[in-house]
Design a protein around this motif. Structure first.
Motif, PDB file in Angstrom:
ATOM      1  N   ALA A 164      17.116 -17.851  46.794  1.00 58.28           N
ATOM      2  CA  ALA A 164      16.103 -16.804  46.582  1.00 58.28           C
ATOM      3  C   ALA A 164      15.022 -17.249  45.604  1.00 58.28           C
ATOM      4  CB  ALA A 164      16.785 -15.530  46.077  1.00 58.28           C
ATOM      5  N   LEU A 165      15.404 -17.913  44.516  1.00 61.88           N
ATOM      6  CA  LEU A 165      14.410 -18.362  43.546  1.00 61.88           C
ATOM      7  C   LEU A 165      13.496 -19.425  44.133  1.00 61.88           C
ATOM      8  CD1 LEU A 165      16.272 -18.537  40.119  1.00 61.88           C
ATOM      9  CD2 LEU A 165      14.180 -17.275  40.611  1.00 61.88           C
ATOM     10  N   TYR A 166      14.040 -20.298  44.967  1.00 60.46           N
ATOM     11  CA  TYR A 166      13.213 -21.320  45.606  1.00 60.46           C
ATOM     12  C   TYR A 166      12.180 -20.663  46.524  1.00 60.46           C
ATOM     13  CZ  TYR A 166      11.946 -25.648  47.986  1.00 60.46           C
ATOM     14  OH  TYR A 166      11.247 -26.713  48.490  1.00 60.46           O
ATOM     15  N   ARG A 167      12.608 -19.671  47.281  1.00 60.94           N
ATOM     16  CA  ARG A 167      11.693 -19.002  48.200  1.00 60.94           C
ATOM     17  C   ARG A 167      10.678 -18.143  47.444  1.00 60.94           C
ATOM     18  NH1 ARG A 167      15.181 -16.084  52.663  1.00 60.94           N
ATOM     19  NH2 ARG A 167      13.110 -15.908  53.637  1.00 60.94           N
ATOM     20  N   LEU A 168      11.080 -17.590  46.293  1.00 62.59           N
ATOM     21  CA  LEU A 168      10.155 -16.778  45.505  1.00 62.59           C
ATOM     22  C   LEU A 168       8.969 -17.590  45.010  1.00 62.59           C
ATOM     23  CD1 LEU A 168       9.456 -14.111  44.053  1.00 62.59           C
ATOM     24  CD2 LEU A 168      10.873 -14.894  42.141  1.00 62.59           C
ATOM     25  N   SER A 169       9.208 -18.867  44.683  1.00 57.29           N
ATOM     26  CA  SER A 169       8.118 -19.696  44.160  1.00 57.29           C
ATOM     27  C   SER A 169       6.981 -19.842  45.161  1.00 57.29           C
ATOM     28  CB  SER A 169       8.650 -21.080  43.781  1.00 57.29           C
ATOM     29  OG  SER A 169       9.160 -21.750  44.930  1.00 57.29           O
ATOM     30  N   PRO A 227      17.646 -26.046  37.460  1.00 54.49           N
ATOM     31  CA  PRO A 227      16.573 -26.683  38.243  1.00 54.49           C
ATOM     32  C   PRO A 227      15.765 -25.685  39.062  1.00 54.49           C
ATOM     33  CG  PRO A 227      18.726 -27.121  39.210  1.00 54.49           C
ATOM     34  CD  PRO A 227      18.980 -26.456  37.905  1.00 54.49           C
ATOM     35  N   TYR A 228      16.368 -24.541  39.456  1.00 51.64           N
ATOM     36  CA  TYR A 228      15.613 -23.540  40.212  1.00 51.64           C
ATOM     37  C   TYR A 228      14.541 -22.904  39.333  1.00 51.64           C
ATOM     38  CZ  TYR A 228      19.042 -23.892  43.960  1.00 51.64           C
ATOM     39  OH  TYR A 228      19.828 -24.356  44.989  1.00 51.64           O
ATOM     40  N   TRP A 229      14.845 -22.684  38.067  1.00 51.29           N
ATOM     41  CA  TRP A 229      13.852 -22.157  37.137  1.00 51.29           C
ATOM     42  C   TRP A 229      12.714 -23.156  36.961  1.00 51.29           C
ATOM     43  CZ3 TRP A 229      16.105 -19.023  32.442  1.00 51.29           C
ATOM     44  CH2 TRP A 229      16.885 -17.976  32.947  1.00 51.29           C
ATOM     45  N   GLN A 230      13.051 -24.429  36.870  1.00 51.69           N
ATOM     46  CA  GLN A 230      12.020 -25.446  36.705  1.00 51.69           C
ATOM     47  C   GLN A 230      11.115 -25.516  37.935  1.00 51.69           C
ATOM     48  OE1 GLN A 230      13.300 -29.236  35.223  1.00 51.69           O
ATOM     49  NE2 GLN A 230      14.823 -28.365  33.826  1.00 51.69           N
ATOM     50  N   HIS A 231      11.695 -25.384  39.110  1.00 49.24           N
ATOM     51  CA  HIS A 231      10.877 -25.413  40.316  1.00 49.24           C
ATOM     52  C   HIS A 231       9.955 -24.204  40.391  1.00 49.24           C
ATOM     53  CE1 HIS A 231      10.047 -24.705  44.655  1.00 49.24           C
ATOM     54  NE2 HIS A 231       9.894 -26.011  44.652  1.00 49.24           N
ATOM     55  N   LEU A 232      10.451 -23.042  39.978  1.00 49.68           N
ATOM     56  CA  LEU A 232       9.602 -21.852  39.959  1.00 49.68           C
ATOM     57  C   LEU A 232       8.408 -22.034  39.038  1.00 49.68           C
ATOM     58  CD1 LEU A 232       9.245 -18.809  40.798  1.00 49.68           C
ATOM     59  CD2 LEU A 232      10.502 -18.247  38.721  1.00 49.68           C
ATOM     60  N   CYS A 233       8.597 -22.759  37.941  1.00 53.27           N
ATOM     61  CA  CYS A 233       7.528 -22.980  36.963  1.00 53.27           C
ATOM     62  C   CYS A 233       6.643 -24.168  37.319  1.00 53.27           C
ATOM     63  CB  CYS A 233       8.115 -23.159  35.570  1.00 53.27           C
ATOM     64  SG  CYS A 233       8.948 -21.689  34.943  1.00 53.27           S
ATOM     65  N   GLY A 234       6.822 -24.761  38.497  1.00 53.53           N
ATOM     66  CA  GLY A 234       5.902 -25.777  38.964  1.00 53.53           C
ATOM     67  C   GLY A 234       6.271 -27.201  38.649  1.00 53.53           C
ATOM     68  N   GLU A 235       7.499 -27.466  38.217  1.00 54.48           N
ATOM     69  CA  GLU A 235       7.890 -28.839  37.908  1.00 54.48           C
ATOM     70  C   GLU A 235       8.194 -29.608  39.196  1.00 54.48           C
ATOM     71  OE1 GLU A 235       7.803 -30.308  35.006  1.00 54.48           O
ATOM     72  OE2 GLU A 235       7.138 -28.461  34.028  1.00 54.48           O
ATOM     73  N   LEU A 246      14.105 -10.718  44.644  1.00 51.57           N
ATOM     74  CA  LEU A 246      15.156 -11.736  44.759  1.00 51.57           C
ATOM     75  C   LEU A 246      16.347 -11.205  45.569  1.00 51.57           C
ATOM     76  CD1 LEU A 246      15.119 -13.218  41.136  1.00 51.57           C
ATOM     77  CD2 LEU A 246      14.401 -14.363  43.230  1.00 51.57           C
ATOM     78  N   ARG A 247      16.697  -9.950  45.356  1.00 45.91           N
ATOM     79  CA  ARG A 247      17.802  -9.368  46.119  1.00 45.91           C
ATOM     80  C   ARG A 247      17.440  -9.284  47.603  1.00 45.91           C
ATOM     81  NH1 ARG A 247      17.955  -4.797  43.652  1.00 45.91           N
ATOM     82  NH2 ARG A 247      18.976  -5.705  41.842  1.00 45.91           N
ATOM     83  N   ALA A 256      17.630 -12.841  49.059  1.00 47.09           N
ATOM     84  CA  ALA A 256      19.021 -13.271  49.196  1.00 47.09           C
ATOM     85  C   ALA A 256      19.697 -12.585  50.383  1.00 47.09           C
ATOM     86  CB  ALA A 256      19.784 -12.976  47.910  1.00 47.09           C
ATOM     87  N   LEU A 257      19.418 -11.291  50.590  1.00 41.07           N
ATOM     88  CA  LEU A 257      20.011 -10.580  51.722  1.00 41.07           C
ATOM     89  C   LEU A 257      19.480 -11.109  53.052  1.00 41.07           C
ATOM     90  CD1 LEU A 257      20.034  -6.902  50.411  1.00 41.07           C
ATOM     91  CD2 LEU A 257      22.004  -8.376  50.807  1.00 41.07           C
ATOM     92  N   LEU A 258      18.190 -11.431  53.108  1.00 40.78           N
ATOM     93  CA  LEU A 258      17.620 -11.997  54.331  1.00 40.78           C
ATOM     94  C   LEU A 258      18.293 -13.318  54.684  1.00 40.78           C
ATOM     95  CD1 LEU A 258      13.798 -11.277  53.932  1.00 40.78           C
ATOM     96  CD2 LEU A 258      15.360 -10.270  55.597  1.00 40.78           C
ATOM     97  N   CYS A 259      18.502 -14.152  53.672  1.00 40.92           N
ATOM     98  CA  CYS A 259      19.149 -15.448  53.903  1.00 40.92           C
ATOM     99  C   CYS A 259      20.596 -15.257  54.361  1.00 40.92           C
ATOM    100  CB  CYS A 259      19.090 -16.290  52.631  1.00 40.92           C
ATOM    101  SG  CYS A 259      19.712 -17.962  52.842  1.00 40.92           S
TER     102      CYS A 259
END
Length: 449
Positions: free
Chosen positions: A28-33, A87-95, A420-421, A424-427
């Motif tokens: 979910a966090l990856y898709r949110l970015s 690492p998901y947080w880092q990807h959301l922040c553009g790393e 995010l919820r 996650a439910l869609l996935c």
């Protein structure tokens, strides 16, 4: 200077793997970015930086950290520490690659909030509304039908008693006077500390006459320190012409604490946060709350927050309705047509085209309206979830500006949790349907064999 954009390098690193290759792209966090328009964020906040000097911290990193902080109920220190581990947080922040060091000093979070102010936090809340529409967590049609209510955003202060306020005000004055080089006749440190301790003991034992005697001693010590500092400050200003703006402000607060009586209005309830108000919301378990009133606007169907703002001065609920609806129109571009509120909003004064339905209404109530009136109660668990899962339950940001920014960012955090919820439910539903399809294919092959 304006921060540099986090540009992607064209070639791979021989010794490091990209985050895109490491992470589960169904997370979910990856898709949110990919659902947040980071270009708009950088263009909007980039105008707040000067053209010269050292390049600033990437804007996407700062905005992402604030989103993560209020989504997962972290402090400035813990969100930066957890960012290194996730690492998901880092990807959301553009790393692009995984980083093993802290991205910023936690104090940079405060400086960024001071830079963007209340307007920037409202812009960040609006971005979550756009992301919610893009992910179909909320529909644009739902914004026209909203529930409105108010709550109290508690400030990070101790329960105010007269004895503690006298002790805290005296201690703050003594510390600041020593920093300014003012030699006091007496600090009353030991006397005040013992009087506060005995006041609490006598009050616990229900010996109220003795407790009041100790409270009077604390008030006397505060008054003596105030008069001593005033004499020394006037003497210093006449001799050297020094200014003591911060000391004068603290003296004014201490004088108000020293002079206020039990039934006065506009009392001071905290030395370090004099803007705190005493608000009674009629709760049996909590008769009084100390903080600022906050207006919450959520959609009736999805309980998605489309407006949230601090309302200083403890205004009457009905007088805050117009400002709350104006904020919804500012953030979404859609003016609500139906508004459902409780009985505290009687006398709101709003005219057509907005139709305001108050709980308990009987005249002109159809079956559909009755259902929506019952659905109005859904705003209460929205507030409860925000206080438990977010940060409106105890605000640590400084001043009235901090109250406004914390309220807006808490609304953004609630929306991101719902998004995010939803992702996650869609996935999960996609995985279930895929497994069912594979199982049916395998069963058909077995039957043909």
């Amino acid at each position: 200077m304006k921060p540099k954009k986090q540009e992607r390098s064209g070639c791979d690193d021989l010794f490091r793997m990209r985050l895109e290759q490491m992470l589960d792209q169904r997370h979910a966090l990856y898709r949110l970015s990919g659902k947040i328009d980071w270009t708009v964020v950088e263009d909007h906040f980039g105008a707040l930086y000067s053209e010269e000097g050292r390049p600033g911290i990437p804007i996407r990193l700062m905005v992402g950290l604030h989103y993560l902080k209020h989504t997962f109920n972290e402090s400035d220190e813990t969100v930066v520490a957890r960012w290194v581990e996730n690492p998901y947080w880092q990807h959301l922040c553009g790393e692009e690659y995984f980083r093993h060091e802290m991205p910023i000093n936690p104090s940079q979070m405060t400086r960024f909030r001071e830079r963007i102010g209340k307007e920037g936090c409202e812009f960040m809340l609006g971005l979550t509304v756009v992301a919610g529409i893009n992910t179909k967590t909320v529909s644009r049609a739902s914004v026209a039908i909203v529930n409105v209510d108010t709550t109290v955003q508690d400030k990070a202060i101790a329960f105010p008693t007269d004895a503690r306020l006298y002790h805290k005000a005296r201690g703050a004055l003594v510390r600041l006077a020593k920093q300014r080089g003012i030699d006091l006749r007496q600090s009353y440190e030991r006397v005040s500390k013992r009087a506060l301790m005995m006041n609490g003991r006598y009050a616990h034992a229900r010996q109220m006459r003795r407790a009041k005697r100790e409270q009077k001693r604390l008030r006397t010590c505060l008054g003596r320190v105030i008069r001593d500092i005033e004499r020394k400050v006037v003497l210093q200003q006449t001799e050297a012409g020094q200014e003591h703006a911060e000391l004068k402000r603290l003296l004014e607060i201490a004088k108000r604490i020293h002079a206020q009586q039990r039934h006065d209005k506009g009392k001071v309830y905290s030395v370090h946060a004099p803007e705190v108000e005493c608000i009674a919301k009629g709760k049996a378990h909590k008769p009084y709350e100390f903080g600022v009133k906050v207006g919450v606007v959520s959609t009736s169907k999805e309980s998605f927050v489309v407006g949230m703002q601090a309302l200083p001065g403890n205004p009457y609920d009905g007088h805050t309705l117009e400002a709350s609806l104006q904020q919804v129109k500012r953030l979404t571009g859609i003016a609500p047509k139906e508004v459902y509120v409780d009985r505290g909003y009687r006398g709101h004064g709003l005219a057509e085209p907005v139709k305001v339905w108050i709980a308990g209404a009987k005249r002109g109530v159809t079956v559909a309206i009755r259902k929506k009136l019952k659905r109005r109660n859904a705003v209460e668990p929205v507030i409860g979830h925000m206080k438990n899962d977010g940060r409106p339950g105890r605000n640590f940001l400084k001043g009235a500006q901090g109250d406004a920014m914390n309220a807006l960012l808490c609304g953004a955090g609630h929306n991101l949790r719902k998004i995010l919820r939803r992702l996650a439910l869609l996935c999960a539903s996609f995985r279930v349907s895929l497994n069912q399809l594979l199982a049916s294919k395998i069963s058909n092959l077995q039957l043909t064999d």
